[in-house]
Design a protein around this motif. Structure first.
Motif, short mmCIF file in Angstrom:
data_model
loop_
_atom_site.label_atom_id
_atom_site.label_comp_id
_atom_site.label_asym_id
_atom_site.label_seq_id
_atom_site.Cartn_x
_atom_site.Cartn_y
_atom_site.Cartn_z
N ARG A 1 0.81 -1.22 0.00
CA ARG A 1 0.00 0.00 0.00
C ARG A 1 0.85 1.27 0.00
O ARG A 1 0.40 2.31 -0.47
CB ARG A 1 -0.92 -0.03 1.23
CG ARG A 1 -1.89 1.09 1.30
CD ARG A 1 -3.05 0.85 0.39
NE ARG A 1 -3.99 1.95 0.52
CZ ARG A 1 -4.54 2.57 -0.49
NH1 ARG A 1 -4.28 2.21 -1.71
NH2 ARG A 1 -5.38 3.56 -0.31
N SER A 2 2.06 1.19 0.51
CA SER A 2 2.87 2.41 0.68
C SER A 2 3.52 2.90 -0.61
O SER A 2 3.90 4.06 -0.70
CB SER A 2 3.95 2.18 1.74
OG SER A 2 4.89 1.23 1.28
N VAL A 3 3.67 2.04 -1.62
CA VAL A 3 4.34 2.44 -2.86
C VAL A 3 3.30 2.82 -3.91
O VAL A 3 2.39 2.05 -4.20
CB VAL A 3 5.25 1.32 -3.39
CG1 VAL A 3 5.87 1.71 -4.73
CG2 VAL A 3 6.34 1.01 -2.39
N THR A 4 3.45 4.01 -4.48
CA THR A 4 2.55 4.51 -5.52
C THR A 4 3.37 4.99 -6.70
O THR A 4 4.40 5.65 -6.52
CB THR A 4 1.70 5.69 -4.98
OG1 THR A 4 1.04 5.28 -3.80
CG2 THR A 4 0.67 6.12 -6.00
N TYR A 5 2.92 4.65 -7.90
CA TYR A 5 3.53 5.14 -9.13
C TYR A 5 2.60 6.20 -9.71
O TYR A 5 1.41 5.94 -9.90
CB TYR A 5 3.74 4.01 -10.13
CG TYR A 5 4.60 2.89 -9.61
CD1 TYR A 5 5.78 3.14 -8.92
CD2 TYR A 5 4.23 1.56 -9.78
CE1 TYR A 5 6.57 2.12 -8.44
CE2 TYR A 5 5.01 0.54 -9.30
CZ TYR A 5 6.17 0.82 -8.63
OH TYR A 5 6.97 -0.19 -8.16
N VAL A 6 3.15 7.37 -9.98
CA VAL A 6 2.35 8.49 -10.46
C VAL A 6 2.93 8.98 -11.79
O VAL A 6 4.12 9.30 -11.86
CB VAL A 6 2.32 9.65 -9.44
CG1 VAL A 6 1.50 10.81 -9.96
CG2 VAL A 6 1.80 9.17 -8.10
N LEU A 7 2.10 9.02 -12.80
CA LEU A 7 2.49 9.57 -14.09
C LEU A 7 1.67 10.84 -14.31
O LEU A 7 0.45 10.83 -14.23
CB LEU A 7 2.21 8.58 -15.22
CG LEU A 7 2.43 9.08 -16.64
CD1 LEU A 7 3.88 9.46 -16.89
CD2 LEU A 7 1.97 8.04 -17.64
N THR A 8 2.37 11.95 -14.55
CA THR A 8 1.70 13.21 -14.84
C THR A 8 2.08 13.63 -16.26
O THR A 8 2.85 12.95 -16.93
CB THR A 8 2.11 14.31 -13.85
OG1 THR A 8 3.46 14.70 -14.10
CG2 THR A 8 1.95 13.86 -12.41
N SER A 9 1.57 14.75 -16.68
CA SER A 9 1.87 15.23 -18.02
C SER A 9 3.29 15.76 -18.14
O SER A 9 3.74 16.06 -19.24
CB SER A 9 0.88 16.33 -18.40
OG SER A 9 0.91 17.38 -17.45
N ARG A 10 4.04 15.84 -17.03
CA ARG A 10 5.41 16.35 -17.07
C ARG A 10 6.46 15.41 -16.50
O ARG A 10 7.63 15.54 -16.80
CB ARG A 10 5.50 17.67 -16.32
CG ARG A 10 4.76 18.78 -16.98
CD ARG A 10 5.01 20.06 -16.26
NE ARG A 10 4.21 21.13 -16.85
CZ ARG A 10 4.07 22.31 -16.30
NH1 ARG A 10 4.68 22.60 -15.17
NH2 ARG A 10 3.34 23.22 -16.89
N ARG A 11 6.06 14.51 -15.59
CA ARG A 11 7.05 13.67 -14.91
C ARG A 11 6.44 12.36 -14.47
O ARG A 11 5.22 12.18 -14.48
CB ARG A 11 7.64 14.42 -13.72
CG ARG A 11 6.60 14.81 -12.72
CD ARG A 11 7.13 15.79 -11.70
NE ARG A 11 6.01 16.42 -11.02
CZ ARG A 11 6.00 16.79 -9.77
NH1 ARG A 11 7.07 16.61 -9.03
NH2 ARG A 11 4.93 17.34 -9.25
N ILE A 12 7.33 11.45 -14.07
CA ILE A 12 6.89 10.18 -13.49
C ILE A 12 7.54 10.06 -12.13
O ILE A 12 8.70 10.42 -11.94
CB ILE A 12 7.23 8.99 -14.41
CG1 ILE A 12 6.63 7.72 -13.84
CG2 ILE A 12 8.72 8.86 -14.63
CD1 ILE A 12 6.37 6.67 -14.86
N MET A 13 6.76 9.59 -11.14
CA MET A 13 7.24 9.54 -9.77
C MET A 13 7.01 8.16 -9.16
O MET A 13 6.04 7.48 -9.47
CB MET A 13 6.50 10.56 -8.91
CG MET A 13 6.77 11.99 -9.27
SD MET A 13 5.73 13.11 -8.34
CE MET A 13 4.26 13.09 -9.35
#
Length: 196
Positions: A87-99
């Protein structure tokens, strides 16, 4: 999630690692609960006292607590720990970066601007291929690397990354500290909000 976005940046995908990581802890949960309940019931009926007559007669209730405490220790030490790790790890893709964001006891954020990405590598093992998950490795021309492990719908996620890179404007730049940030909310952006 909105507070991590910069002005003009849009969220494309936010997801956790694939749920297959929870299969083994779920099996352990069922087995430990069943075995603990069986052992506690067997001990509370006095079967151990028949096998070992030298045990004190009042130990039946205390012995029944041993499998319950051992089961609780396994559930908290393994099953709950694995659930929190997933639950603690999240992958986030935005229009400018990936986290890659980790929000456990230790907080870690790792981000790579899409403008720096030079290679998107998708690796799927046999089991990952069956479950449509995989490991995505992003590399830049400056030896920087970001690895996302056990990404669900990995092919689709990597396609979203490639589409976001293609949609980047030619003059994309990050504001320097102290620069004024202009609001670009009225501009039409190429992405719609997508969450998996």
């Amino acid at each position: 999630m909105r507070k991590i976005l910069t002005p003009g940046e849009q969220l494309i995908v936010a997801t956790h690692r694939h749920e297959r990581m929870l299969v083994l802890p779920a099996v352990v949960l069922v087995v430990v609960c069943g075995a603990g309940a069986f052992a506690a019931g067997w001990l509370s009926r006095g079967h151990l006292e028949q096998t070992f007559p030298w045990l004190p007669p009042g130990s039946r209730l205390w012995l029944a607590l041993v499998p319950a405490l051992l089961g609780l220790w396994i559930l908290l030490g393994y099953c709950l720990r694995e659930l929190v790790a997933w639950r603690s790890v999240t992958y986030v893709l935005t229009s400018r970066r990936i986290m890659r964001r980790e929000r456990g006891i230790v907080r870690r954020d790792r981000a790579m601007p899409l403008s720096l990405v030079r290679d998107v590598n998708l690796h799927q093992g046999f089991m990952q291929g069956m479950l449509r998950s995989g490991t995505i490795t992003l590399t830049s021309g400056q030896s920087a690397q970001l690895t996302l492990t056990d990404v669900p719908e990995a092919r689709r996620f990597s396609q979203f990354i490639l589409e976001a890179i293609e949609e980047l404007p030619e003059d994309v730049s990050w504001p320097a500290p102290g620069d004024e940030i202009t609001d670009s909310s009225d501009e039409s952006l190429p992405w719609e909000l997508r969450e998996d």
